[in-house]
Design an enzyme around this catalytic site. Structure first.
Site, short mmCIF file in Angstrom:
data_model
loop_
_atom_site.label_atom_id
_atom_site.label_comp_id
_atom_site.label_asym_id
_atom_site.label_seq_id
_atom_site.Cartn_x
_atom_site.Cartn_y
_atom_site.Cartn_z
N HIS A 1 -2.51 24.69 -19.72
CA HIS A 1 -1.95 25.93 -19.21
C HIS A 1 -2.26 27.11 -20.13
CE1 HIS A 1 1.12 23.63 -16.53
NE2 HIS A 1 -0.03 23.83 -15.94
N ARG B 1 4.01 51.19 -2.04
CA ARG B 1 4.99 50.19 -1.57
C ARG B 1 6.38 50.75 -1.83
NH1 ARG B 1 1.51 47.46 -5.11
NH2 ARG B 1 -0.07 46.15 -4.10
N ARG C 1 3.72 53.46 2.81
CA ARG C 1 4.08 52.42 3.78
C ARG C 1 5.59 52.38 3.95
NH1 ARG C 1 2.54 46.39 2.27
NH2 ARG C 1 4.37 46.61 0.94
N GLU D 1 -2.48 43.28 9.57
CA GLU D 1 -2.16 42.13 8.71
C GLU D 1 -1.76 40.89 9.50
OE1 GLU D 1 1.02 43.26 6.07
OE2 GLU D 1 1.85 44.65 7.56
N ASN E 1 -3.95 40.19 2.32
CA ASN E 1 -3.09 39.11 1.82
C ASN E 1 -2.35 38.41 2.96
OD1 ASN E 1 -3.95 40.25 -0.54
ND2 ASN E 1 -1.95 40.95 -1.23
N ASP E 2 -1.64 39.19 3.77
CA ASP E 2 -0.94 38.60 4.90
C ASP E 2 -1.90 38.16 6.00
OD1 ASP E 2 1.83 38.27 4.49
OD2 ASP E 2 2.14 40.43 4.58
N ARG F 1 0.72 31.75 1.55
CA ARG F 1 0.05 32.11 0.30
C ARG F 1 0.92 31.86 -0.92
NH1 ARG F 1 1.12 38.07 -0.59
NH2 ARG F 1 2.21 38.83 1.23
N CYS G 1 -6.31 47.47 1.84
CA CYS G 1 -5.35 47.63 0.74
C CYS G 1 -4.88 46.29 0.18
CB CYS G 1 -4.15 48.46 1.18
SG CYS G 1 -3.23 47.76 2.57
#
Length: 837
Positions: free
Chosen positions: A459, A566, A602, A696, A719-720, A730, A767
């Site tokens: 790690h 955000r 957003r 998304e 991402n989504d 995810r 984004c």
């Protein structure tokens, strides 16, 4: 006599949102010093008993009462914070010490308004004061009503505590383990997490040995390898469901990703001995020079035995709580910074800190008179020996995580300040560094790391690569004999630590570092210039931010604007929602920080898996598919209304664009657009700001042309979009690394979005994290994206990448990528066509 083997379910003593202790605004309760527990922000005026039992204490000021349950658990119910100072005013205790009470029997009433106005907070506590004897397991962290199930309490003697739960036949199943490298820390943590979701007891059996599935160390100690066949046994009320879930978890391979893979640079062990050079294995690449600085280990006090268990046991529990809080803080930071490696590693540390194999051994030693320091040290070392004796190099490396916890808890027990006084630019030498060591050393600006032991898949190695710190491991004990402060060269790429470099060699290494820094400086020097491809196509490179501070950082780094603000930062980690004025000031601060550049804001994207303490929502089986984003705004329109009012009052309004999250159909967009237009009319605003839609979910990409007809722009949240397209969470420990936005299916949806937007001459931005990946830059440009919103520190790098490209070539090659079969194939093709410098 109490039956302390019996499992107990506590019901909610109050109605209201549930909070973890960490969120309680009181240091004593939040630290766990009074015991484990949970908090409720009450909306009713009566406190009820969470279980049947006997009242063993009533506070003189009537603000708190303690119930001893029939299984011996002692539960303190504390109404409000600092309410002792009210001296009973506003409280009416309904029971007295010695009374027998039933579950959900009223215990005290209070004047909600009077007490609420005079005390620090109405947040009320349920604390298990004898936490050393019992485990507390929350059933829910959502809002509750009086009498609803809230917590499970189980005796720490696991076998006795689960005697009832394991009734019934034992069932078995066999499976071949698919995890790469077998059951090392991450796969074992996944199995443990799966087992903890059921009441039944589960064991894993392999090669004549067994381990409970709730013990991370026990699972790793079985030394199960990849493709080994194991048997799972389950017994209890949900045994069949538990068995099937565990078999599936064992058979679902963790992806072949950078978590398990060693870096490509490894030293050749056959290399001839060189005078003045130590050879090791590259754990993280790089070439640096600097003074050697050796770290030393903790020394234990000599008084190992004849200690009072009543003193030592609380000392250990306090130290464990202290370390838990530290790790929780690290996890919170890692989540905010989207550092998946760090998050996964320290989540595993938190699981190890709860492991019964460790805790039971230490507590037994303390009960026999051993000092807490020595008991903890012995418990850890015994488990390290188990892992090292498995013969698996991978599991032996995981012993390093245990030693990390050993050091942290020992420091807490000994009261030592956990801080290394290391000069910036030093090359640190140690027997073996731990993950928490590395985080601190990285923050202090060290140049590189080298260890006598350790492995390239540890790690620490993963974190070093993530931090860009050159790191060599397995250099041997001779490393620790080197004098402090003399100059060395750490050539991690070549697997060498040069102990006696001459001035010429030091100058050469220094020049290589200068060249690398100059390349970064050159990118930064041009970061404020527009980014255009070789054939003159302008690409806006903007920033993802979450505050005015981050916006100022983005502006300084050359961002062409803010591509995603955000707004959740205003709404989380607080007890009430921000009002219109607070929001307006925050949004105005971001706009002001960006000079004359535009800002895309957003609207609030919470709900589902992102909860607000003051906005209780129903529990959802699939929160990622539930009430979130624009759906929450439709369910609670007053929240969006306030936000829109605040947005419409910032100046100049023409530099503000509004972005709507989680839109799946045109009707949702039209509804919000009509509301914005109505508010503009109310506020006397002549022209509404531009409104864009987040792409998304696949439905939005498939309807991009219809959405673009009514939206001013589209912004792709990769991402989504990745997790919804690939049907992979995810945040899932076993799947997260496979959620790759360069998957051909994702690229097809991006292409479709750009094509649909072009019909109505709308621009498309990205984004999500894919925009920050320089390997993806030519692909996105080739598919028609004209705006990339990235992390502020990457502005210069991405702009430099854009300037190397020709749009026509990007378009031709990007179309070919859509025909490939996997994300890995796309990445390989990108490396070949557009290699990174």
């Amino acid at each position: 006599m109490p039956d302390n083997n019996k499992e107990l379910t506590l019901s909610a003593p109050l109605s209201g949102p549930v909070l973890t202790l960490a969120k309680v605004p009181d240091a004593v309760f939040a630290s766990g010093a009074m015991g484990d527990g949970i908090a409720i922000d009450p909306i009713n005026d009566t406190l009820y008993s969470p279980c049947a039992g006997v009242i063993i204490h009533v506070a003189r000021s009537s603000h708190a009462v303690t119930v001893r349950a029939d299984n011996g658990a002692e539960i303190l119910l504390h109404l409000g914070l600092d309410t002792v100072e009210l001296n009973g005013e506003g409280f009416a205790m309904l029971v007295k010490e010695g009374d027998r009470v039933s579950q959900s029997q009223p215990l005290l009433r209070y004047d909600l308004d009077k007490v609420g106005q005079q005390c620090k907070s109405l947040i009320s506590l349920l604390i298990l004061t004898n936490s050393a004897d019992f485990h507390l397991r929350p059933i829910t962290l959502k809002a509750v009503k009086v009498g609803e199930p809230l917590l499970h309490i189980v005796a720490r003697n696991a076998e006795a505590a689960n005697a009832e739960a394991v009734a019934g036949p034992e069932i078995h199943g066999q499976v071949r383990v698919a995890h790469r490298g077998g059951l090392h820390a991450r796969p074992a943590a996944l199995i443990r997490q799966t087992a903890q979701g059921f009441k039944s007891q589960a064991h894993l059996h392999f090669a004549g040995k067994s381990a409970p599935c709730n013990s991370l160390i026990g699972l790793m100690g079985l030394a199960v390898g990849e493709q080994d066949e194991v048997q799972v046994s389950c017994q209890g009320p949900d045994a069949e469901a538990a068995l099937q879930a565990l078999l599936a978890a064992l058979a679902t391979a963790l992806p072949d990703d950078h978590h398990a893979a060693a870096p490509v640079c490894v030293a050749a062990p056959e290399r001839p001995v060189e005078a003045g050079t130590l050879h090791g294995v590259c754990a993280a690449p790089g070439l640096v020079g600097g003074p050697l600085f050796r770290l030393s280990t903790i020394s234990l006090p000599t008084d190992a035995g004849n200690n009072d268990p009543l003193e030592q046991m609380p000392a250990l529990e306090a130290a464990l709580n202290h370390v838990r809080c530290e790790i929780d803080g690290t996890l919170t930071q890692a989540k905010k910074q989207k550092n998946a490696d760090e998050e996964a590693i320290f989540a595993a540390h938190l699981a190890l800190l709860e492991d019964p194999a460790l805790l039971d051994a230490a507590r037994q030693s303390i009960a026999q008179g051993t000092a807490a320091t020595h008991a903890w040290n012995q418990s850890i070392e015994a488990q390290c020996t188990v892992l090292q004796d498995t013969g698996s190099a991978l599991l032996a490396e995981r012993a390093n995580d245990l030693r990390d916890l050993k050091q942290r808890v020992l420091r807490a027990l000994l009261g030592e300040a956990w801080h290394y006084d290391v000069p910036a630019g030093a090359i640190v030498a140690a027997h073996e560094l731990t993950p928490s060591d590395l985080l601190q050393l990285s923050a202090q600006g060290v140049a590189g790391l080298c260890m006598a032991e350790g492995g390239a898949t540890s790690h620490v190695a993963i974190l070093a690569r993530g931090k860009g710190l050159p790191c060599l491991v397995a250099l041997g004990s001779a490393l620790l004999d080197q004098p402090q402060g003399h100059a060395v060269v750490l050539d991690a790429d070549g697997g060498r630590l040069e102990l006696t470099p001459n001035d010429e060699r030091l100058a050469e290494v220094n020049q290589a570092q200068i060249d690398r820094q100059q390349r970064r400086d050159a990118q930064q020097a041009n970061a404020h210039l527009p980014a255009e491809t070789r054939n003159g196509v302008a690409i806006e490179v903007v920033a993802n931010v979450a505050s005015s501070h981050e916006a100022a950082d983005a502006f300084a780094n050359g961002a062409d604007g803010v591509g995603l603000l955000r707004t959740e930062f205003l709404f989380v980690d607080r007890q009430t929602a921000p009002d219109v004025e607070e929001q307006r000031l925050a949004y105005q601060g971001v706009l002001d920080a960006m000079g004359e550049k535009s800002v895309i804001i957003r609207t609030i994207d919470v709900g589902g898996d992102k909860q607000l303490d003051y906005l209780p929502l129903p529990a959802e089986a699939n929160p990622v598919l539930g009430l979130r984003g624009i759906r929450l705004a439709q369910a609670r329109p007053e929240i969006l209304d306030q936000q829109l009012r605040a947005l419409l009052q910032i100046r100049p309004l023409q530099r503000c664009r509004i972005l709507l999250p989680m839109v799946t159909e045109v009707g949702e967009l039209l509804q919000i657009r009509q509301r914005v237009e109505a508010l503009c009319l109310q506020l006397g605003i002549a022209q509404r700001p531009e409104i864009g839609v987040m792409i998304e979910v696949p439905a939005a990409a498939l309807q991009a042309e219809q959405l673009a007809e009514h939206a001013d722009f589209l912004s792709i949240g990769t991402n989504d979009l990745s997790q919804y397209t690939l049907a992979m969470d995810r945040d899932h420990a076993g799947l997260a690394a496979r959620v790759d936005a360069l998957h051909p299916a994702l690229l097809r949806l991006i292409a479709m979005t750009c094509e649909g937007a072009a019909v109505h001459k709308r621009w498309v931005g990205v984004c999500g994290a894919l925009a920050s990946d320089p390997l993806a830059t030519p692909v996105l440009i080739g598919l028609g994206v004209t705006e990339l919103s990235v992390s502020p520190v990457q502005i210069g790098e991405i702009k430099d990448r854009v300037r190397q490209l020709h749009e026509a070539e990007c378009q031709r090659l990007a179309r070919d990528l859509l025909k490939l079969s996997s994300a890995a194939a796309v990445r390989e093709a990108c490396h070949q066509h557009w290699p990174l410098r």
